[in-house]
Each structure stands twice: as structure tokens, then as C-alpha cells.
Write an enzyme that holds these catalytic residues in place. Structure first.
Site, short mmCIF file in Angstrom:
data_model
loop_
_atom_site.label_atom_id
_atom_site.label_comp_id
_atom_site.label_asym_id
_atom_site.label_seq_id
_atom_site.Cartn_x
_atom_site.Cartn_y
_atom_site.Cartn_z
N HIS A 103 0.36 -1.21 -0.18
CA HIS A 103 0.01 0.33 0.24
C HIS A 103 0.66 1.22 0.27
CE1 HIS A 103 -4.20 -1.94 1.19
NE2 HIS A 103 -3.04 -2.69 1.02
N ASP A 124 -5.26 6.60 1.70
CA ASP A 124 -5.36 4.66 1.66
C ASP A 124 -6.91 4.70 2.67
OD1 ASP A 124 -6.73 2.27 1.82
OD2 ASP A 124 -4.19 2.23 1.57
#
Length: 460
Positions: free
Chosen positions: A21, A117
């Protein structure tokens, strides 16, 4: 000539704290840096201590900072469970982020935007406390985000009672094609809550960005955009392998494992398209039985193969088998590799992958066909698209005991490496490689969307 934007804009990038990520947001930061935007990557204090960061090739407009997740000395392992980790991270992380924003806003480097995120929805709540522009950045493919969105809003009710599953814009799906949290929602309750909570406050985001490109998922993007407006800004693959617009952008800069570069010199000695590259990411751990079947299938195929097995997983491969592989001359086992450099080597003819989204994007951008062995999370859906939509790979079949046999592994590898189907996959892979390049190049869909994102930010 391309429009240059205000160089004083400062964006905080806050990824979920894992390598898969962090790197996409870091790559997105590099794209923004070429357009005059300053980016600060925010990791957890624990990750900042142990990450292997190649900072020498980063643009000067990108810097790193850290916030606390409440487990500064041990990260997730210190927490002991996902629910404990996420709960404490939200409490401690929210306060730590507030202090970080205050620090910058009291200096000459005020924050204009937070890109976060959605696995960390509390970041958006803190962002809005300060009246800042908030941009959600999905690191999964759009199809997976769309499935999760439909479940969250009960457009797709669980448990699923019948198949095939029909969602506008997506191919018909069998249960095995859905994300693990959808096919078996009770199996991973903490992760199910994690992915569902992405949408708890997404309506407050000023823009939604997705790490994909339009022509790769055009029907999905068009369908989801009617319910949840979004734009594609990917693929977030280092510029060297695409348009070469970002100086010195040769690799993902962050690794949580130490890279073994011996694999590259080993590959250089092998003929073109003679080698299989095998990597199942940093979170997949196979049983001893599956590791044995895999080793026997690879050795039985007769092809050269480079197999990435992180040190923590080597215990499940019998030592005698590991020694036999390294002694045979056709196989090499390593701890971790610079994956893009491996995939771009002419010796690699096939990528045997768990179908993590970053790995798939990298293979597509480098025109490498795949053998898919998905395990959990988004990987089954990614594999469905690899095999049936983009037609760049083949998915292995699992037997009644949940094992992929050596015979099945051999069969799939031969299909890709030797058969007509494999030739067609290589042609399709080259097509997607060209379309990825087109998307990020000046005037392409992703480049245009990034410019519009910055223009909106400048007007906010």
C-alpha cells in the site's frame, strides 16, 4: 506544452502501513512531483525504523515523516491481533496525525491536501477537522472496490445463495472469483470489517482516485462512477518502464525485506523466455505439502525458474528439496528481489503469481503472461480478470484437498511457456503494456485525471 502547476502545493500521503500500500502512493507522489507538487509520505514510526528506502533516486519534493500507530516498537506483531491493532491505531494515529498537521501548518509548509488509503477512514475525519481537501486513494483494482461497495450498500447481499453473480460492468462471477471476504465473510471477520469500513465516510472525500487505468477496466469504471464518482490515475509503476517522465524513477523505493540482487546476474545467463519467475508476495504462507508440490512441479517442468521465498517461509520447504533446487542449475531460491528488474529481463517468459494487484500491474506493464495461484483478499477477482477478461494468464485448479498438484502446476506452466495459448497471452500482454503507457503519457486518461486533480486542488 503541458501546464505546470503551483509548486507550493503540499500534500500528505497516508497509506495503510504495508509495503503493497505504501509503494503505490509513493509512485503517485513521484507523478505529482513532476507537476510541481510537494509530497510528504507518512509511515508509522515502526515501519520508518525498518524500511529499506532507496532515497537517493527520489525527487527533492518528496520527503518522509511518521505518525504513531500505538505500537512503535513492534507494529502489528506487538498488537497480537488485527482488531487490537486497528483500534489502537485509530485512537493513537488520529492524535498523532493531528499533531503532524499542526506542525506543518505552523511552518512555511502548510498542508493543502491529504491523500489517504480508505482502509484508514479515520484519516479523512481528521483531515476534515482541519478543513483540508481530502482525496481517497484505492490501491485495489476498481472491480474489487466496486464489489466491496455493492456489499457495503447491500446491492450484493451476503451470504451469496446463488451464482453466477451479476453486477453491472463486471463479468459474471462464480463464488471462487469474488474476494475472500465476500465468498467467506465469516472466515476473516476483522479484515471484512476493514474493507467494508472504507465506505463508511467516503462521501466526505473531495475526490476518489483508483490505482488502475481506464481502458483496463472501462466498463467497471463507467458503472461504479454512476454510484461513487472516481477517476483512474494508474498504473503506479516506476516511470522507467512506461513513459520515462519521472527522472531516475527506476524502481519502487521502499522494501520491507532486504533485496537479493544475485537473481539478476543469474537471469542474465539464461536464454530469452526460458525462465519462470515465482513470487507470492510478502503475506502468503503455504503448507509444507503445497510447497513440496510446487517444488516438484517446477523441477518437473524442465524450465529454468527463479523462486522468491522470504526467509520466514523457508521452513515449509524441506531442506533437502531446497538444496536439490539450488544444485540442479535450473532453479534458484532467493529471499526477495527487485521485481520490476526481474520481470523486465528477457529471460523471463512467465510470472507464477498470487495475483496481488501491484504484481499484476507490473506484469501487465512489462508484457509478461501469468500463471495465477490466488490465495485470499482481492486476489481471486484479480485472477478472474487475468484469465477471462484480459486473457493474459491461466489460473491453476485446486484439488478437493485444497492443494494445487505438481501435475497441475506443470500443465499450466507448459501452456504459457510452450503452447499456442501462451503465444496468444503474450500478444495480449503486449497490447495492455501499450495501453498502460498510453494512459500515463501526456494527454492519456490517467495523466489528464492527475492534472485535473491538481487543478481542483489549486482552486480549493
Amino acid at each position: 506544452m503541458e501546464e505546470r502547476v503551483n509548486s507550493c502545493r503540499h500534500v500528505l500521503m497516508i497509506p495503510y502501513p504495508s509495503q503493497g500500500h505504501i509503494n503505490p502512493l509513493l509512485q503517485f507522489s513521484k507523478r505529482l512531483s513532476t507537476k510541481g507538487v510537494k509530497a510528504t509520505m507518512v509511515t508509522t514510526i515502526f515501519i520508518s525504523k525498518f524500511m529499506h528506502l532507496q532515497s537517493s533516486t527520489l525527487p527533492g519534493s518528496i520527503q518522509f515523516d511518521a505518525i504513531s500507530d500505538g505500537y512503535d516498537n513492534g507494529g502489528y506483531d506487538q498488537a497480537g491481533s488485527i482488531p487490537a491493532y486497528l483500534s489502537r491505531m485509530e485512537t493513537i494515529g488520529s492524535n498523532s496525525l493531528r499533531e503532524l498537521i499542526k506542525k506543518y501548518n505552523s511552518s512555511d509548509h502548510c498542508i493543502d491536501c491529504v491523500v489517504y488509503d480508505p482502509l484508514l477512514p479515520w484519516v479523512l475525519d481528521v483531515t476534515k477537522e482541519f478543513g483540508l481537501f481530502g482525496a481517497a486513494f484505492f490501491t485495489h483494482m476498481c472491480a474489487v472496490d466496486y464489489i466491496f461497495y455493492c456489499v457495503y450498500h447491500e446491492r450484493l447481499k451476503l451470504p451469496i445463495s446463488s451464482t453466477p453473480i451479476s453486477i453491472p460492468g463486471l463479468p459474471l462471477l462464480e463464488l471462487k472469483d469474488t474476494p475472500a471476504f465476500v465468498s467467506e465473510p465469516g472466515l476473516y471477520p476483522a479484515y471484512y470489517d476493514l474493507v467494508m469500513n472504507q465506505f463508511s465516510n467516503i462521501h466526505k472525500a473531495d475526490i476518489i482516485l483508483v490505482n488502475s487505468f481506464y481502458k483496463l477496466e472501462d466498463q467497471v469504471v463507467d458503472s461504479m462512477s454512476k454510484l461513487c464518482p472516481l477517476v483512474t490515475v494508474g498504473p503506479t509503476v516506476p516511470s522507467l518502464y512506461l513513459d520515462k517522465a519521472v527522472p531516475n524513477d527506476t524502481d519502487n523505493n521502499l522494501n520491507l525485506f532486504e533485496v537479493d540482487s544475485s537473481a539478476i546476474s543469474w537471469l542474465k545467463q539464461k536464454p530469452a523466455r526460458s525462465a519462470i519467475y515465482i513470487s507470492f508476495g510478502s503475506m502468503v504462507c503455504f503448507s509444507t505439502k503445497q510447497m513440496e508440490e510446487m517444488a516438484l512441479g517446477l523441477m518437473g517442468s524442465g524450465f529454468n525458474f527463479l523462486w522468491v521465498i522470504p526467509d520466514v517461509d523457508k521452513k515449509n520447504l524441506p531442506k533437502e528439496m531446497g538444496k536439490e533446487i539450488n544444485a540442479c542449475g535450473r532453479g534458484l531460491i532467493v529471499n526477495w528481489v527487485p521485481q520490476l528488474e526481474v520481470l523486465s529481463d528477457q529471460a523471463v517468459g512467465c510470472f507464477f503469481t498470487h495475483c496481488g494487484w501491484n504484481s499484476i500491474l507490473e506484469a501487465l506493464c512489462l508484457g509478461v503472461p501469468m500463471v495465477a495461484l490466488p490465495q485470499w483478499t482481492d486476489q481471486p477477482t484479480n485472477a478472474k480478470f487475468v484469465e477471462d477478461v484480459w486473457k493474459v494468464g491461466i489460473r491453476v485448479k485446486v484439488n478437493e484437498d485444497g492443494i494445487v498438484t505438481r501435475e497441475e502446476i506443470e500443465r499450466c506452466l507448459r501452456e504459457v511457456m510452450e503452447k499456442e495459448l501462451g503465444r496468444e497471452m503474450r500478444i495480449n500482454a503486449k497490447k495492455w503494456k501499450q495501453l498502460a503507457l498510453e494512459a500515463v503519457s501526456q494527454g492519456g486518461t490517467s495523466d489528464t485525471n492527475i492534472n485535473e486533480f491538481i487543478n481542483i486542488l489549486n482552486r480549493s
